[in-house]
Scaffold this active site. Structure first.
Site, short mmCIF file in Angstrom:
data_model
loop_
_atom_site.label_atom_id
_atom_site.label_comp_id
_atom_site.label_asym_id
_atom_site.label_seq_id
_atom_site.Cartn_x
_atom_site.Cartn_y
_atom_site.Cartn_z
N LYS A 131 84.23 42.08 -4.40
CA LYS A 131 83.77 43.03 -4.86
C LYS A 131 83.98 44.31 -4.68
CE LYS A 131 80.64 43.72 -9.07
NZ LYS A 131 79.34 42.58 -9.85
N LEU B 203 79.41 48.58 -13.33
CA LEU B 203 79.08 47.26 -13.79
C LEU B 203 78.31 46.50 -14.69
CD1 LEU B 203 77.87 47.95 -9.69
CD2 LEU B 203 80.38 47.55 -10.13
N SER C 197 80.06 41.64 -14.21
CA SER C 197 81.03 42.68 -13.21
C SER C 197 81.43 42.23 -12.13
CB SER C 197 79.95 43.68 -13.17
OG SER C 197 78.80 43.02 -12.55
N ILE D 186 73.15 41.60 -11.54
CA ILE D 186 71.91 42.14 -11.77
C ILE D 186 71.55 41.84 -13.10
CG2 ILE D 186 72.43 44.09 -12.81
CD1 ILE D 186 70.60 46.04 -11.76
N GLY D 187 72.13 41.24 -14.03
CA GLY D 187 71.91 40.65 -15.33
C GLY D 187 72.74 39.72 -15.48
N GLY D 188 73.52 38.42 -14.45
CA GLY D 188 74.41 38.07 -14.85
C GLY D 188 75.54 38.25 -13.92
N SER D 189 76.20 39.08 -13.45
CA SER D 189 77.48 39.24 -12.86
C SER D 189 78.07 38.45 -12.04
CB SER D 189 77.35 40.80 -12.37
OG SER D 189 77.34 42.00 -14.03
#
Length: 565
Positions: free
Chosen positions: A134, A192, A218, A239-242
């Site tokens: 990434k 992101l 992201s 950080i939240g599902g990326s």
């Protein structure tokens, strides 16, 4: 650096420069048909541009490839060239790459082959294995823009910084030590913080299975590239599902480990220094065993000696063996594994394909003889609210600074608010207390399930959706509540592919009233558009249970696939 009124032209120039690095022999001569005519460019579509040998190599998983390259059966150069070719095609089909450095990769592969010829042994377990990254990871000789126009020709937005194209992230260094070949960096949404991948450099990254839909975010470029087998495995951040969302949207496996297992040192990030929810690095790949292979290889580098936030926690084979022994009990009448199932989180109602995917998981678990209970945890709406508060702690200052470097506009998919309220230290402390109390309530609830499992243990894992929908229509991503609660808890989670949306199957159930369906299905669902979209679920374990959850994910993933065939 002053804002650039020509940010559109700068973004376009960078986009063209990336395309120009693709060798002439790998450029598509005819225009790619529109998505309405050819929505799916995986499988046979992309194979038409490849030789049989290239298909054989690129459609092997990371474990099989490494077995060939570490034994000298396949040369690193041949494997690298095959993946560079397929990655070049993938980018032309769905716009999934930010940086292409094929020439450097092939030179690195030549050095690996020379080493093997001299020593009759590989450099490490990833010898000759191409690995994608990434565009947060710094690689020598390669730019990092993270989707910001204002970062072009800078180091993370800083002009005249000597670290530009010189610094390497800790994970980059470790992958090189392991013998991996690095060859491209994949697209991300600027900031992101989005469930779709879009920025003012590369444009929009599309879902290879259905190009009318999103690849997720992201780590969306990783998801799209690997879905097209332009990479056997790569690393994203979550950080939240990326990591999990792009994995689920692209029919892949993806690991969100707990914080402190994979080194983040030296990687670019948004809101750097925000520690209430730490972003973590995890692998994505077509097979569960590839996740384990990559994860285990990184741990072998003892990253706790190079990143102050990494825990000294090597790979634990004893946990794998214990989990395998529990799996072997399935169907024998002796208590085996137990799982919680949660179809609705109280925040976003699920679409029919997701409901069917969860039902398929439940059917597989029950067929295998595992105990299944309904999961009624502390409110996930509370976790969703906590996550949103934490993501917005700085009032959008970091985001607006980096957009302000060029004057570019943010995409509407970005979750962060412009000109929000920057919290003071006492307010941040209050949020952290609420988060800790929530984590404790969740822990206590998990412990309480020992009374329901019949195994003498609480549940071994929890299955739930990754999102309300399958790979989403652009601009219609609802919220990250199905994934961000895991980040609030800092639990281990693996995305597992299950099925694909089917316009003829995923319809309103017969003889069900709207009132009966209201608790879990949202009827903004367009069956025709979603047709063919990958459907994934996630398996969540407790904190730092990567070995256990990866082992279960491989086992259950194979069983689900068997039930569908």
């Amino acid at each position: 650096m002053a804002a650039d009124p020509n940010w559109r032209s700068r973004g376009a120039a960078k986009r063209q420069a990336t395309l120009d690095t693709i060798p002439e022999k790998w450029r598509l001569q005819d225009p790619v048909p529109p998505a309405t005519e050819v929505p799916n460019v995986t499988g046979a579509y992309i194979q038409q541009y490849l030789s049989k040998r290239e298909i054989e190599i690129t459609e092997s998983d990371a474990v099989d490839i490494a077995a060939q390259t570490t034994s000298g059966t396949w040369s690193a150069v041949e494997v690298t060239e095959a993946f560079c070719h397929r990655a070049a095609l993938a980018h032309q089909l769905v716009s999934c790459l930010h940086e292409i450095f094929f020439d450097a990769a092939i030179e690195d592969a030549k050095k690996l082959d020379a080493y093997f010829a001299e020593h009759k042994a590989p450099i490490g377990p990833l010898h000759g294995l191409p690995v994608s990254l990434k565009d947060q990871f710094h690689v020598k000789g390669v730019e990092t823009t993270m989707g910001y126009v204002g970062w072009i020709n800078t180091f993370q937005g800083k002009s005249n910084d000597s670290r530009r194209t010189v610094q390497e992230s800790e994970l980059t260094r470790e992958l090189r030590n392991l013998g991996a070949v690095l060859y491209c960096k994949t697209s991300v949404p600027a900031t992101l913080m989005a469930g779709e991948t879009v920025n003012n450099i590369i444009g929009y990254t599309w879902n290879p299975t259905n190009r009318l839909l999103s690849c997720g975010g992201s780590s969306g470029g990783e998801g799209a590239l690997i879905a097209l087998r332009g990479s056997p495995g790569g690393f994203g951040t979550d950080i939240g599902g990326s990591v999990r969302i792009p994995a689920g949207f692209n029919n892949l496996y993806g690991l969100r480990p707990s914080a402190g297992r994979i080194p983040y040192e030296g990687a670019a990030n948004s809101m750097d220094g925000q520690n209430s929810i730490l972003s973590v690095i995890g692998p994505l790949a077509p097979t569960a065993r590839s996740l384990t292979f990559l994860f285990k290889a990184v741990l072998s580098q003892e990253p706790w000696y190079h990143d102050p936030l990494v825990l000294e926690l090597p790979w634990r084979d004893e946990i794998v063996q214990e989990t395998c022994s529990l799996i072997k009990r399935a169907g024998t009448g002796v208590p085996s594994l137990a799982f919680g199932l949660m179809n609705y989180n109280g925040v976003g109602r699920i679409h029919p394909p997701i409901a069917r995917g969860m039902k398929l998981v439940e059917q597989t678990l029950r067929r295998l003889g595992h105990k299944v209970i309904t999961w009624y945890p502390p409110s996930h709406a509370t976790a969703h609210e906590l996550a949103n508060q934490i993501y917005g702690m700085d009032g959008g200052v970091d985001m607006m600074h980096h957009f302000g470097l060029s004057g570019e506009k943010k995409a509407p998919q970005v979750l962060l608010l412009e000109e929000g309220i920057e919290l003071k230290a006492s307010s941040i402390a209050d949020i952290n207390i609420v988060k800790r109390e929530y984590q404790k309530r969740y822990m206590d609830y998990w412990n309480s399930t020992v009374e329901l499992t019949g195994t003498g243990r609480p549940v071994d894992g929890v299955f739930c959706p990754l999102a309300s929908h399958a790979a989403v229509i652009p601009g219609q991503y609802g919220n990250v509540g199905y994934t961000s609660f895991v980040n609030v808890l800092d639990y281990t989670s693996v995305a597992i592919p299950v099925t694909f949306a089917d316009k003829d199957v995923d319809v309103r159930p017969a003889n069900k009233s709207a009132a009966e369906l209201e608790d879990y299905i949202e009827w903004d669902y367009d069956a025709k558009t979603y047709d063919g979209a990958p459907v994934g679920v996630q398996l969540m374990g407790r904190r730092l249970q990567e070995e256990k959850i990866l082992t279960i994910a491989e086992y259950i993933g194979k069983e689900i696939a068997q039930d569908l065939n």
